[in-house]
Enzyme design. Sequence first.
Site, mmCIF file in Angstrom:
data_model
loop_
_atom_site.group_PDB
_atom_site.id
_atom_site.type_symbol
_atom_site.label_atom_id
_atom_site.label_comp_id
_atom_site.label_asym_id
_atom_site.label_seq_id
_atom_site.Cartn_x
_atom_site.Cartn_y
_atom_site.Cartn_z
ATOM 1 N N LYS A 153 0.869 -1.185 0.000
ATOM 2 C CA LYS A 153 0.000 0.000 0.000
ATOM 3 C C LYS A 153 0.895 1.221 0.000
ATOM 4 O O LYS A 153 2.033 1.165 0.476
ATOM 5 C CB LYS A 153 -0.867 0.013 1.266
ATOM 6 C CG LYS A 153 -2.134 0.788 1.103
ATOM 7 C CD LYS A 153 -3.236 -0.070 0.527
ATOM 8 C CE LYS A 153 -4.470 0.716 0.189
ATOM 9 N NZ LYS A 153 -5.598 -0.179 -0.144
ATOM 10 N N ASP A 191 -6.934 4.229 -4.633
ATOM 11 C CA ASP A 191 -7.605 4.049 -3.340
ATOM 12 C C ASP A 191 -8.256 5.412 -3.085
ATOM 13 O O ASP A 191 -8.435 6.193 -4.030
ATOM 14 C CB ASP A 191 -6.591 3.651 -2.246
ATOM 15 C CG ASP A 191 -7.263 3.109 -0.982
ATOM 16 O OD1 ASP A 191 -7.592 1.920 -0.952
ATOM 17 O OD2 ASP A 191 -7.469 3.878 -0.026
#
Length: 451
Positions: free
Chosen positions: A131, A171
Site C-alpha cells: 500500500k 484508493d
Amino acid sequence: MEYKITNAYCKRVWDDLSARYADQGHFLQAAGLVLQTISPVVDKMPELEKTAVLERLVEPERIIMFRVPWTDDKGVPHVNRGYRVQFNSAIGPYKGGLRFSPEVGLDVLKFLGFEQILKNSLTTLPMGGGKGGSDFDAHGKSEGEVMRFCQSFMTELYRHIGADTDVPAGDKGVGGREVAWMFGQYKRITNAWTGVLTGKGLDFGGSLIRPEATGYGLIYFAECMLAKMGTDFKGKTCLVSGKGNVAQYATEKINQLGGKVITMSDSSGYILDEDGIDAEKLAYITELAASKARISEYVKKYSKAKFFAGEKPWGVKADYAFPCATQDEIYEEDAKKLVANGIKLVAEGANMPTRAEAIAYLQANGVRFAPGKAANAGGVAVSGLEMSQNSERLSWTREEVDAKLKNIMTQIHDNAWNTAKEFATEGDYVSGANIYGFLKVARAMMAQGLC
Ligand code: GLU
C-alpha cells in the site's frame, strides 16, 4: 481493546508488536484481530514458530519514504510526504492501492498494507500485499496542480515498482484520472509500456468492470451471505455510507437485485431518502462526487430527502448495512444502534470501517458480519484480472470479467464460510477469512525459507 490471543506464540508476537508500535493504533487493531483469530490454527502448527513466520508477517519487507515537491498554479512550491509499504511478496508481486489523503502516514498505510496481504491471498490470485500514498489533499486543488503532484510522486516511486515487482492502483483520493497521470509519467521515465499500474483507462490497458468491481463484488459477497441465511435483497432496505466509487456501485447493484438504498454520506453528514436512491438519483450523486461537491446538495434537488449534518446513518431502521466510506465509521455505540434497529447483516465496502469492539458487539448479537478483506476484495481481484489481460495483451469482455468477479467473490465467501466452520464458529467470517488468507501466505513463506 483487549484481544483474546490464546496461542502463546501469537501472544509473544503481539506483546512485542504492541510495545514497539504503540503509536500505530490502526495497524495494531488490524494485527491484533488477525493474531486473535488465527490462534487456534497456530496451536496446531508448531512449524510456524520454528521459521519465525509471525514475526516476519507483521514486519513489512520494505518501507519507502520520500518527499514530493510540487508547485501550485501561482508558482509557490509545496512539499508532501510519499510512501510505499511493500509488506509481503510471498505469493506474488506487491499489490495494493495508493491513497492521497491527509491522514496518510505509516500507521494508516501499515494497517492497509497488512490487510491487503490476506485480502489478496483470499482472491485466489497470485498477488502479494502493499500500500502507498501521500498526505496530499486534492480538495480545492486545480487539475494542473493535481497532475503536477502525481507526476512528481511517480518521479520517485517509479524506481521501486514494476509489473513483476509491485503494481499499485487507486484508493481514496486516487481514481482513474490520477492513475492515468502516474502511468503516463512512469512510461515517460522508463520508456516502457507495462502493466505497472491497475485501474487504467479502457483505451490504454484498463479492464472493463474495474471501476464497478469493489461495489459489485461487495454485493455479490452479501448475496452469498444472505443465501446462507435463507434470504436475499428483494424488498429489503439498506444503509450505505460514503458516496465514492464503492458506495455508488454497491448501490447500483442493490437496486438491480430489488433492494432499496435509503442513505448515502460523506464526511459532512448523511442523506436519508425513504423513497430509495434509484438510478436517476444515483447518477446525480455520481455527478456530485466527481465535482467534489458536498452530499447536502442532494436535498436541494430531491426535497423529500433529509440531510443530517455531522451524523452517520447507523441510527436509521433498515435490514442490511454497508459501510463504504473509510476506516473508523462504526464504533461500539453505532453497533448498538444497528442492532437496536434490526440490522441483520453488515458487510464492509471500506477497509476497516468497523472498530474491533463494534465487530465483537455485532457478532455477539447475531448480526452476520463480513470484514472488508473478504467482502471488498473484488476491486483488487479485478486488478489481478487487469494484470492477466495486460500480460496476455488481450482485453476480455464485460460479461467475462463480471462472471470471473462473481466466481471469485463466491469462492472467497465459501472458503471463509468453510474455514470458520472447521476452526471457529459457523458464520464467523472474520475468523474464516483471516485463517484462510493466512494459511496460504504462511505455507508460501515457510516453503521459501527464512527470507
Ligand atoms: N485500493 C483497493 C483495495 O483496498 C484496490 C487495490 C488494487 O486494486 O490494487 O483493495
